[in-house]
Design an enzyme around this catalytic site. Structure first.
Site, short mmCIF file in Angstrom:
data_model
loop_
_atom_site.label_atom_id
_atom_site.label_comp_id
_atom_site.label_asym_id
_atom_site.label_seq_id
_atom_site.Cartn_x
_atom_site.Cartn_y
_atom_site.Cartn_z
N HIS A 68 -7.16 -5.31 10.47
CA HIS A 68 -7.12 -5.17 8.85
C HIS A 68 -5.69 -5.62 8.54
O HIS A 68 -4.90 -5.91 9.12
CB HIS A 68 -6.92 -3.57 8.61
CG HIS A 68 -5.78 -2.78 9.06
ND1 HIS A 68 -5.66 -1.19 9.15
CD2 HIS A 68 -4.39 -3.12 9.38
CE1 HIS A 68 -4.43 -1.04 9.60
NE2 HIS A 68 -3.65 -2.07 9.74
N ASP A 112 0.88 -0.98 -0.08
CA ASP A 112 0.03 0.20 -0.10
C ASP A 112 0.81 1.16 0.09
O ASP A 112 1.95 1.03 0.13
CB ASP A 112 -0.83 0.17 1.13
CG ASP A 112 -0.29 -0.47 2.33
OD1 ASP A 112 0.89 -0.36 2.65
OD2 ASP A 112 -1.00 -0.97 3.33
N ASN A 155 -7.09 -3.57 14.55
CA ASN A 155 -8.58 -3.71 14.19
C ASN A 155 -8.91 -4.79 13.33
O ASN A 155 -9.78 -4.97 12.65
CB ASN A 155 -9.31 -2.25 13.58
CG ASN A 155 -8.64 -2.04 12.18
OD1 ASN A 155 -7.49 -2.66 11.70
ND2 ASN A 155 -8.85 -0.88 11.78
N GLU A 206 -9.53 -2.21 5.82
CA GLU A 206 -10.32 -1.91 7.11
C GLU A 206 -11.27 -2.72 7.33
O GLU A 206 -11.99 -3.40 6.11
CB GLU A 206 -10.56 -0.42 7.07
CG GLU A 206 -9.46 0.47 6.95
CD GLU A 206 -8.59 0.61 8.16
OE1 GLU A 206 -8.35 -0.17 8.77
OE2 GLU A 206 -7.78 1.76 8.41
#
Ligand code: PGA
Length: 245
Positions: free
Chosen positions: A137, A67, A135, A142
């Site tokens: 991800h 990314d 979280n 996400e």
């Protein structure tokens, strides 16, 4: 999913480095998929030692980052272009022209994402290194990301921006959007090596490995992949049931 728990992050990194090398040796043309962030640092340190001291040669390998932030000049020290150059390309002695990062500075990020997806998929086999967010991800996929998602423009959650603000002067400087490989892109790798350390990751690790496969925990989709190896320290493994570590 094969889970290995080590006594320290460095130990986990050494085991993960061995797994990455084994997978690369098995597939001489495979690309190396690389992740940024704190999680893979012990892995890169171990790999760098093997390259420096034991003559492991990765110069023919193509690498693809997961990314990149949108709207950040590539020469910004916290752009993933810069981070990958510093943490990966240099220490592993890769050839810079073979190391690819999505173009977050592109005038048309949607087109840049599509071009990146095509390039990653066209290369063929890939040994993918990834971390996991608190979280759940993977990459910047996400919660809510679809299992078959591809490289695209994504919006970062407040939690992710807060977690990454440690690399910036303030959370306001953390970009709001990124180009990220999708979950489907990640799952297309032939081998996936996930590495995590620290208690902040324990809940996400347990949910990913033992909970339901759900968009609420993007990393849970890794369970449908035939060759995922997970390397944890004791803190990040602490919420797994006893028999898995
Ligand atoms: P970290 O990030 O390695 O910096 O903890 C991991 C991730 O968010 O995927």
């Amino acid at each position: 999913v094969i889970v290995s728990t080590a006594s320290s992050p460095d130990q986990a990194g050494a085991l993960a480095a061995t797994a990455v090398l084994e997978a690369l040796v098995a597939e001489p043309r495979a690309a190396l998929g690389v992740a940024t962030g704190g999680s893979p640092q012990p892995l890169y340190a171990s790999l760098a030692r093997l390259v420096g001291d034991e003559g492991v040669d990765l110069r023919s390998r193509t690498a693809y980052a997961l990314d990149e932030y949108i709207g950040m000049p590539p020469d910004h020290p916290e752009s993933y272009h810069a981070v990958v150059a510093r943490d990966v390309t240099g220490p592993l002695r890769l050839r810079p022209e073979l190391v690819h990062v999505p173009n977050g500075a592109a005038e048309d990020p949607v087109a840049a994402a599509a071009a990146y997806e095509e390039a990653v998929r066209a290369h063929g086999p890939r040994v993918q290194v990834i971390g996991i967010g608190a979280n759940g991800h993977i990459g910047f996929n996400e919660p809510g990301s679809a299992r078959d998602s591809v490289t695209r423009v994504v919006e970062l959650t407040a939690e992710t921006r807060a977690a990454n603000s440690r690399f910036f002067a303030s959370v306001d400087e953390v970009p709001t959007h990124a180009i990220s490989q999708g979950i489907g892109t990640i799952l297309a790798a032939s081998t996936i090596v996930l590495i995590a350390h620290g208690a902040t990751k324990a809940e996400a690790v347990a949910a990913a490995i033992t909970g339901p496969e759900t968009t609420d925990v993007p990393a849970s989709f890794l369970r449908s992949h035939p060759d995922v190896r997970v390397f944890l320290d004791e803190a990040s493994a602490s919420l797994l049931p006893q028999h898995t570590h």
